[in-house]
Enzyme design. Structure first.
Site, short mmCIF file in Angstrom:
data_model
loop_
_atom_site.label_atom_id
_atom_site.label_comp_id
_atom_site.label_asym_id
_atom_site.label_seq_id
_atom_site.Cartn_x
_atom_site.Cartn_y
_atom_site.Cartn_z
N GLY A 1 0.84 -1.13 0.00
CA GLY A 1 -0.11 0.05 -0.21
C GLY A 1 0.79 1.47 0.12
O GLY A 1 0.46 2.19 0.51
N ARG B 1 0.52 5.50 -1.98
CA ARG B 1 0.12 6.93 -1.49
C ARG B 1 0.05 7.06 0.18
O ARG B 1 0.17 5.88 0.86
CB ARG B 1 -1.29 7.16 -1.84
CG ARG B 1 -2.48 6.34 -1.61
CD ARG B 1 -3.72 6.66 -2.04
NE ARG B 1 -3.94 6.81 -3.55
CZ ARG B 1 -4.31 5.55 -4.23
NH1 ARG B 1 -4.59 4.70 -3.51
NH2 ARG B 1 -4.22 5.83 -5.44
N ILE C 1 0.50 6.90 4.20
CA ILE C 1 1.33 6.69 5.12
C ILE C 1 2.48 5.70 4.35
O ILE C 1 3.68 5.81 4.85
CB ILE C 1 0.65 5.90 6.63
CG1 ILE C 1 -0.20 7.10 7.06
CG2 ILE C 1 1.57 5.40 7.43
CD1 ILE C 1 -1.15 6.42 8.36
N GLY C 2 1.92 4.71 3.73
CA GLY C 2 2.99 3.76 3.18
C GLY C 2 4.01 4.36 2.13
O GLY C 2 5.15 4.26 2.51
N LYS D 1 -1.91 -1.55 -5.51
CA LYS D 1 -2.72 -2.10 -6.52
C LYS D 1 -2.92 -0.92 -7.68
O LYS D 1 -3.17 -1.38 -8.88
CB LYS D 1 -4.33 -2.41 -6.17
CG LYS D 1 -4.37 -3.53 -5.16
CD LYS D 1 -5.89 -3.82 -5.13
CE LYS D 1 -6.58 -2.72 -4.49
NZ LYS D 1 -7.93 -2.93 -4.22
N TYR E 1 -14.82 -4.43 11.20
CA TYR E 1 -13.31 -3.37 11.18
C TYR E 1 -12.50 -3.81 11.97
O TYR E 1 -11.30 -4.10 11.95
CB TYR E 1 -13.63 -2.06 10.93
CG TYR E 1 -12.45 -1.31 10.94
CD1 TYR E 1 -11.48 -1.38 9.88
CD2 TYR E 1 -12.16 -0.35 12.00
CE1 TYR E 1 -10.21 -0.70 9.83
CE2 TYR E 1 -11.05 0.20 12.18
CZ TYR E 1 -10.01 0.19 10.77
OH TYR E 1 -8.99 0.98 10.76
N LYS F 1 -8.75 -5.50 11.81
CA LYS F 1 -7.55 -4.75 12.03
C LYS F 1 -6.73 -5.44 13.36
O LYS F 1 -5.54 -5.43 13.21
CB LYS F 1 -7.94 -3.35 12.72
CG LYS F 1 -6.87 -2.40 12.35
CD LYS F 1 -6.39 -2.07 10.98
CE LYS F 1 -5.24 -0.98 10.71
NZ LYS F 1 -4.94 -1.02 9.43
#
Length: 503
Positions: free
Chosen positions: A79, A82, A84-85, A104, A230, A234
């Protein structure tokens, strides 16, 4: 005169050496350029300039500097196209690291900026080497192919950053199984599978790290009740940290990193709507925190790290520099050390909305409730007073009178949604807002057709939200506001709320 000049020159040289070590080559060049121009144009201020920079160097008000420890190391970041990655990738690139951008997005997204190729170019421009790979981490073959390309290109992998994640903040009955599968497939299975495929190569590295962008395992029910799927997904990433840290202790450092406050990303802008950015910190704080973890020895393992906590350990004391809108995060330093409730709202000294706290970090719900109430909110996990009989008139009727005053055909045409409000508390009742037909209308009771959005909250919070005293994003993220239906249409209400707050 000569002695004074020598003192200034010595201070310049000493501060230069110190600044080079702290700021890295790029920051140092900007410092040198500014200092030399000042020395030539106005020598009397040169000494003062050196003292100011020396103070910066001594007291640590700059962001975490690059140390060069990641030079030549290879990071595999999911990821990373864009957000934080990508910010973690760029921080490592400034050391001269190799970065595998596994994401992706090969073609530009209509709403989200960046692709694996634009991110790769930024990594190269920052001084690193990049390998963009099209990877859906739910696809075993794509992950395996990317890992093999990384080995062929860079000769090994030293660091894995499991950053890719999916989010859908809805309740059990409102969450389609397609969304459940997406979140479990990316957050849990994708993290586990990518780790499984990279670990054999990490075991060959002398400085092996796995870093998951996931929260501490907090079993307080308030973090499950509004978005169980979620939270499960997580927490799956966090359980990978818990298990793998012990499984590979002494061989691979495995840790988790989580922000204390909301972080501004394109996804956050979409989720939070207009104006949410000023209540966030930038991605730089997560990049610096990740760098602090990844440059530690592999004996540092099994930790669930909060961004600002580790930065304070590294000597960075000014968290305000990371705020999108500086001035909202000023708190006494001792507050961070003494407060057990990590989700406390970081308020401004005076007025204005606080920084948005992130999920999962509270230790004391009663303290959280008190803090939230001080900022004009009724926590969803604190039982409000209820009334079985709706009160005639009152503040809710007054609020809807104001709403009627701002309704226009343009607002209806730009919204096209039917809203229902289920209110509890002192002024309980059901109301509707029609922004789908004509010039719009409001009223008590069920709407004439199936609503596009149903909002459930305390009546006191409803009035505050529609008069600008409570941010909708804050209400939603802290669990005071529950939304069923189309989230995009729910966010459109902020436009009308903005008009009302100006009346």
């Amino acid at each position: 005169m000569s002695n004074d000049l020598t003192a200034r020159e010595d201070l310049w040289q000493w501060t230069g050496r110190r600044a080079r070590s702290l700021l890295g080559s790029s920051g140092f060049l900007h410092w040198v350029k500014g200092g030399r121009q000042l020395k030539c144009l106005f020598p009397p201020l040169f000494h003062l300039f050196c003292l100011i920079v020396a103070a910066v160097v001594f007291f640590g008000v700059v962001m975490l500097p690059n140390s060069g420890k990641l030079a030549g190391r290879t990071l595999f970041i999911t990821g990373a196209s864009r957000g934080i990655g990508k910010s973690i990738a760029l921080k490592a690139a400034r050391d001269g690291a190799n970065v595998v951008i596994a994401a992706k997005t090969a073609q530009a997204h209509p709403k989200l900026p960046g692709t694996i190729y634009t991110a790769a170019q930024e990594v190269e421009d920052a001084g690193g080497k990049a390998l963009p790979c099209v990877v859906d981490i739910r696809d075993e073959k794509q992950v395996e192919d990317a890992v093999q390309k990384a080995i062929a290109t860079f000769g090994g992998i030293d660091i894995l950053v499991n950053n890719a994640s999916a989010i859908n903040l809805t309740g059990t009955l409102e969450t389609p199984m397609k969304k459940v599968d997406l979140m479990l497939g990316i957050n849990l299975r994708g993290t586990y599978m990518t780790s499984k495929m990279v670990i054999p190569h990490l075991l060959k590295s002398s400085s092996a790290h796995i870093l998951n962008l996931s929260p501490p395992l907090n079993l307080n029910p308030i973090w499950f009740k509004n978005h169980t799927a979620y939270t499960m997904a997580k927490y799956g990433m966090s359980m990978c940290v818990l298990g793998m840290a012990e499984e590979f202790r002494g061989q691979i450092a495995v840790n988790a990193l989580w922000p204390r406050t909301a972080i501004q990303t394109a996804a956050m802008d979409m989720l939070g709507g207009a104006g949410v950015a000023k209540q966030c910190r930038t991605v730089d704080i997560m990049a610096d925190a990740a760098y602090a973890i990844l440059t530690r020895p592999k004996t540092f393992t099994g930790h669930f790290v909060v961004d600002e906590d580790i930065l304070r350990e590294e000597g960075v004391q000014d968290m305000d520099q990371y705020a999108v809108q500086p001035g909202l995060s000023h708190t006494h330093t001792h507050t961070h050390r003494l407060a057990s409730c990590s989700l406390m709202l970081l308020s401004d000294w005076s007025a204005g909305h606080p920084l948005l706290p992130d999920f999962f970090l509270d230790d004391a719900p009663e303290v959280l409730a008190q803090q939230m109430e001080q900022h004009g909110a009724t926590p969803a996990f604190k039982s409000p007073s209820s009334s079985a009989t709706p009160s005639p008139g009152g503040p809710i009727e007054s609020t809807f009178e104001v709403i009627r005053g701002v309704l226009t055909e343009d607002l209806v045409n730009s919204t096209k949604a039917l809203y229902q409000f289920d209110l509890s508390g002192e002024h309980a009742g059901v109301w509707f807002l029609d922004l789908k037909s004509g010039a719009g209308s409001t009223g008590r009771g069920q709407p004439h057709a199936k609503p596009d959005v149903v909002m459930t909250m305390d009546s006191a919070d409803f009035s505050k939200m529609f008069t600008g005293k409570l941010k909708p994003t804050m209400a939603f993220m802290s669990g005071k506001l529950r939304i069923k239906g189309d989230m995009a249409l729910a966010l459109k209400l902020e436009k009308m709320m903005g008009r009302m707050s100006k009346l």
